[in-house]
Design a protein around this motif. Sequence first.
Motif, PDB file in Angstrom:
ATOM      1  N   MET A  97      35.934  34.770  45.355  1.00 43.81           N
ATOM      2  CA  MET A  97      37.011  35.412  44.571  1.00 43.81           C
ATOM      3  C   MET A  97      36.658  35.506  42.893  1.00 43.81           C
ATOM      4  O   MET A  97      35.883  34.667  42.542  1.00 43.81           O
ATOM      5  CB  MET A  97      38.346  34.828  44.582  1.00 43.81           C
ATOM      6  CG  MET A  97      38.356  33.591  44.273  1.00 43.81           C
ATOM      7  SD  MET A  97      40.011  32.596  44.725  1.00 43.81           S
ATOM      8  CE  MET A  97      40.991  33.717  43.666  1.00 43.81           C
ATOM      9  N   ASP A  98      37.135  36.660  42.386  1.00 39.14           N
ATOM     10  CA  ASP A  98      36.952  36.733  40.779  1.00 39.14           C
ATOM     11  C   ASP A  98      37.690  35.612  40.088  1.00 39.14           C
ATOM     12  O   ASP A  98      38.809  34.955  40.577  1.00 39.14           O
ATOM     13  CB  ASP A  98      37.345  37.997  40.331  1.00 39.14           C
ATOM     14  CG  ASP A  98      36.635  39.050  40.826  1.00 39.14           C
ATOM     15  OD1 ASP A  98      35.540  38.690  41.239  1.00 39.14           O
ATOM     16  OD2 ASP A  98      36.829  40.223  40.440  1.00 39.14           O
ATOM     17  N   ALA A  99      37.509  35.274  38.685  1.00 44.74           N
ATOM     18  CA  ALA A  99      38.013  34.438  37.924  1.00 44.74           C
ATOM     19  C   ALA A  99      39.084  34.731  37.237  1.00 44.74           C
ATOM     20  O   ALA A  99      39.788  33.889  36.658  1.00 44.74           O
ATOM     21  CB  ALA A  99      37.005  33.781  37.150  1.00 44.74           C
ATOM     22  N   ASP A 100      39.604  36.034  37.240  1.00 41.98           N
ATOM     23  CA  ASP A 100      40.600  36.530  36.630  1.00 41.98           C
ATOM     24  C   ASP A 100      41.911  36.793  37.195  1.00 41.98           C
ATOM     25  O   ASP A 100      42.861  37.543  36.743  1.00 41.98           O
ATOM     26  CB  ASP A 100      40.149  38.091  35.992  1.00 41.98           C
ATOM     27  CG  ASP A 100      39.770  38.837  37.064  1.00 41.98           C
ATOM     28  OD1 ASP A 100      40.067  38.550  38.186  1.00 41.98           O
ATOM     29  OD2 ASP A 100      39.254  39.879  36.603  1.00 41.98           O
ATOM     30  N   LEU A 101      42.122  36.062  38.444  1.00 38.29           N
ATOM     31  CA  LEU A 101      43.070  36.069  39.335  1.00 38.29           C
ATOM     32  C   LEU A 101      43.646  37.748  39.869  1.00 38.29           C
ATOM     33  O   LEU A 101      44.835  38.012  40.048  1.00 38.29           O
ATOM     34  CB  LEU A 101      44.365  35.630  38.576  1.00 38.29           C
ATOM     35  CG  LEU A 101      44.426  34.088  38.479  1.00 38.29           C
ATOM     36  CD1 LEU A 101      45.538  33.616  37.418  1.00 38.29           C
ATOM     37  CD2 LEU A 101      44.640  33.382  39.771  1.00 38.29           C
ATOM     38  N   GLN A 102      42.532  38.510  39.680  1.00 42.52           N
ATOM     39  CA  GLN A 102      42.723  39.848  40.393  1.00 42.52           C
ATOM     40  C   GLN A 102      42.814  39.798  41.719  1.00 42.52           C
ATOM     41  O   GLN A 102      43.316  40.651  42.677  1.00 42.52           O
ATOM     42  CB  GLN A 102      41.970  40.644  39.777  1.00 42.52           C
ATOM     43  CG  GLN A 102      42.117  41.364  38.359  1.00 42.52           C
ATOM     44  CD  GLN A 102      41.513  42.529  38.074  1.00 42.52           C
ATOM     45  OE1 GLN A 102      40.112  42.615  37.873  1.00 42.52           O
ATOM     46  NE2 GLN A 102      42.219  43.664  38.252  1.00 42.52           N
ATOM     47  N   ASP A 103      42.163  38.527  42.164  1.00 44.91           N
ATOM     48  CA  ASP A 103      42.131  38.401  43.712  1.00 44.91           C
ATOM     49  C   ASP A 103      43.108  37.318  44.042  1.00 44.91           C
ATOM     50  O   ASP A 103      42.987  36.103  43.696  1.00 44.91           O
ATOM     51  CB  ASP A 103      40.804  38.181  44.251  1.00 44.91           C
ATOM     52  CG  ASP A 103      39.578  39.070  44.061  1.00 44.91           C
ATOM     53  OD1 ASP A 103      39.882  40.144  43.953  1.00 44.91           O
ATOM     54  OD2 ASP A 103      38.527  38.590  43.628  1.00 44.91           O
ATOM     55  N   ASP A 199      47.842  43.999  47.190  1.00 42.43           N
ATOM     56  CA  ASP A 199      47.913  45.043  46.049  1.00 42.43           C
ATOM     57  C   ASP A 199      47.273  44.236  44.978  1.00 42.43           C
ATOM     58  O   ASP A 199      47.175  42.938  44.711  1.00 42.43           O
ATOM     59  CB  ASP A 199      49.438  44.956  45.336  1.00 42.43           C
ATOM     60  CG  ASP A 199      50.281  45.792  46.573  1.00 42.43           C
ATOM     61  OD1 ASP A 199      49.823  46.985  46.941  1.00 42.43           O
ATOM     62  OD2 ASP A 199      51.139  45.310  46.985  1.00 42.43           O
ATOM     63  N   ARG A 200      46.248  44.919  44.231  1.00 41.91           N
ATOM     64  CA  ARG A 200      45.254  44.372  43.332  1.00 41.91           C
ATOM     65  C   ARG A 200      46.091  44.343  41.878  1.00 41.91           C
ATOM     66  O   ARG A 200      46.442  45.461  41.261  1.00 41.91           O
ATOM     67  CB  ARG A 200      44.002  45.084  43.112  1.00 41.91           C
ATOM     68  CG  ARG A 200      43.163  44.313  42.337  1.00 41.91           C
ATOM     69  CD  ARG A 200      41.883  44.762  42.669  1.00 41.91           C
ATOM     70  NE  ARG A 200      40.618  44.281  41.771  1.00 41.91           N
ATOM     71  CZ  ARG A 200      39.842  43.350  42.059  1.00 41.91           C
ATOM     72  NH1 ARG A 200      40.329  42.272  42.884  1.00 41.91           N
ATOM     73  NH2 ARG A 200      39.037  43.015  41.063  1.00 41.91           N
ATOM     74  N   PRO A 201      46.253  43.088  41.237  1.00 42.33           N
ATOM     75  CA  PRO A 201      46.991  43.110  40.086  1.00 42.33           C
ATOM     76  C   PRO A 201      46.128  43.152  39.075  1.00 42.33           C
ATOM     77  O   PRO A 201      44.773  43.546  39.193  1.00 42.33           O
ATOM     78  CB  PRO A 201      47.746  41.695  40.045  1.00 42.33           C
ATOM     79  CG  PRO A 201      46.831  40.858  41.023  1.00 42.33           C
ATOM     80  CD  PRO A 201      46.025  41.785  42.083  1.00 42.33           C
ATOM     81  N   ASP A 202      46.619  43.351  37.824  1.00 37.35           N
ATOM     82  CA  ASP A 202      45.978  43.279  36.603  1.00 37.35           C
ATOM     83  C   ASP A 202      45.247  42.096  36.115  1.00 37.35           C
ATOM     84  O   ASP A 202      45.620  40.904  36.797  1.00 37.35           O
ATOM     85  CB  ASP A 202      46.784  43.594  35.299  1.00 37.35           C
ATOM     86  CG  ASP A 202      46.462  44.975  34.707  1.00 37.35           C
ATOM     87  OD1 ASP A 202      45.350  45.171  34.830  1.00 37.35           O
ATOM     88  OD2 ASP A 202      47.330  45.276  34.101  1.00 37.35           O
ATOM     89  N   ARG A 203      44.085  42.105  35.335  1.00 37.23           N
ATOM     90  CA  ARG A 203      43.634  40.878  34.969  1.00 37.23           C
ATOM     91  C   ARG A 203      44.551  39.989  34.538  1.00 37.23           C
ATOM     92  O   ARG A 203      45.478  40.412  33.538  1.00 37.23           O
ATOM     93  CB  ARG A 203      42.670  41.448  33.990  1.00 37.23           C
ATOM     94  CG  ARG A 203      41.462  40.693  34.042  1.00 37.23           C
ATOM     95  CD  ARG A 203      40.546  41.349  32.896  1.00 37.23           C
ATOM     96  NE  ARG A 203      39.034  40.998  33.615  1.00 37.23           N
ATOM     97  CZ  ARG A 203      38.698  39.827  33.348  1.00 37.23           C
ATOM     98  NH1 ARG A 203      39.362  38.723  32.558  1.00 37.23           N
ATOM     99  NH2 ARG A 203      37.514  39.472  33.788  1.00 37.23           N
ATOM    100  N   HIS A 204      44.535  38.667  34.644  1.00 37.97           N
ATOM    101  CA  HIS A 204      45.571  37.566  33.971  1.00 37.97           C
ATOM    102  C   HIS A 204      45.167  37.537  32.511  1.00 37.97           C
ATOM    103  O   HIS A 204      46.480  37.522  31.978  1.00 37.97           O
ATOM    104  CB  HIS A 204      44.943  36.139  34.580  1.00 37.97           C
ATOM    105  CG  HIS A 204      45.526  35.227  34.168  1.00 37.97           C
ATOM    106  ND1 HIS A 204      47.037  34.722  34.446  1.00 37.97           N
ATOM    107  CD2 HIS A 204      45.231  34.183  33.402  1.00 37.97           C
ATOM    108  CE1 HIS A 204      47.540  33.935  33.760  1.00 37.97           C
ATOM    109  NE2 HIS A 204      46.267  33.408  33.086  1.00 37.97           N
TER     110      HIS A 204
END
Length: 318
Positions: A97-103, A199-204
């Motif tokens: 998973m990505d580090a930006d909480l998009q996942d 639903d893919r949120p925005d970058r944290h």
Amino acid sequence: MQISTAPRLSVVIPAYNEEMGIEAALTRVAAALEGINGVWQIIVVDDGSSDRTAALVEKLIATIPQLELVQLSRNFGHQNAITAGLAATRGEYTAIMDADLQDPPELLPRFLEEAEGGADVVYGVRKTRRASPIKKTLYWIYYRLLRAISEQPVPLDAGDFCLMSARVVEALNAMPERVRYLRGLRNWVGFRQVGVEYDRPDRHSGGTKYSYYKLFRLAGAGVLSSSRLPLKLSIYLGVGLAALGFLWALRVIYARFAYGVAPQGFSATIVAVLCLGGAQLVAIGVLGQYLSRVLDQVEGRPHYLVSRVVRAETREGE
Ligand code: UDP
Ligand code: MG
């Protein structure tokens, strides 16, 4: 904490200059994993960050002992960072998973359930995504184009966010491809693969670490590794243009004998030269792209270099 037995789940998180959000992200991932049945570990691959990302992760190991830091010697790119993480995992299952909480990490237990139910690959499918209209359109076109030309069916709107069984990870680790397009390789592996919509949120926090240049390179890698169609296209194009030229010649000869009209048309010549020249250059370019992959492969350099690994026991012991 010493992890002697293989963890149930390893989570690989590539991070490049994520100092703004990395602590919040890791805390949330750890909280989401608390509920799962078994030992888990998080492997953060610091992809040559120039900010405090690595230092912050290292500090967090004190509070989250399941955390491990693999620091690369420089920025090798997202896909190579994931590759480094996969090589370091020991889990029965591995998530990316990505580090930006998009996942959303809260989906991981759900992924694990699906895997325990018999799936070897569980991947996230972006039902909706937050991005500029241009990016959204480009993504939309790209995935459909890739699907159309791929030799093997590609799931639509599926990124790297996934959970895989050990045998899939082993297969990926054994793949020598220098240019990595992991979602393509993962798809190639086969077994039972299940998509889970989200639903893919925005970058944290912070901005994207993927410039348009990097994004286009990734897109190119996807096409090159999933399809040989562009190579064949130049043959089709060549055949088509040659046929057109032949028909034109027939027409000129016919006009000469039927009406006594001598060939004329300076502009027609120019058009033909330009079209042909353009088509040839495109074909050479396509060839060059594939050739450059061969070159990458022949050089045989490693995908990444690790400069340092920090985990709970080495911190205490060294
Ligand atoms: N990333 C990386 N190396 C890079 C670029 C990005 O490890 O050279 C990481 C980044 O920290 C993030 C993930 O890859 O965890 C996805 O990057 P980003 O969120 O910037 O891409 P986007 O979601 O905008 O496509
Ligand atoms: Mg992102």
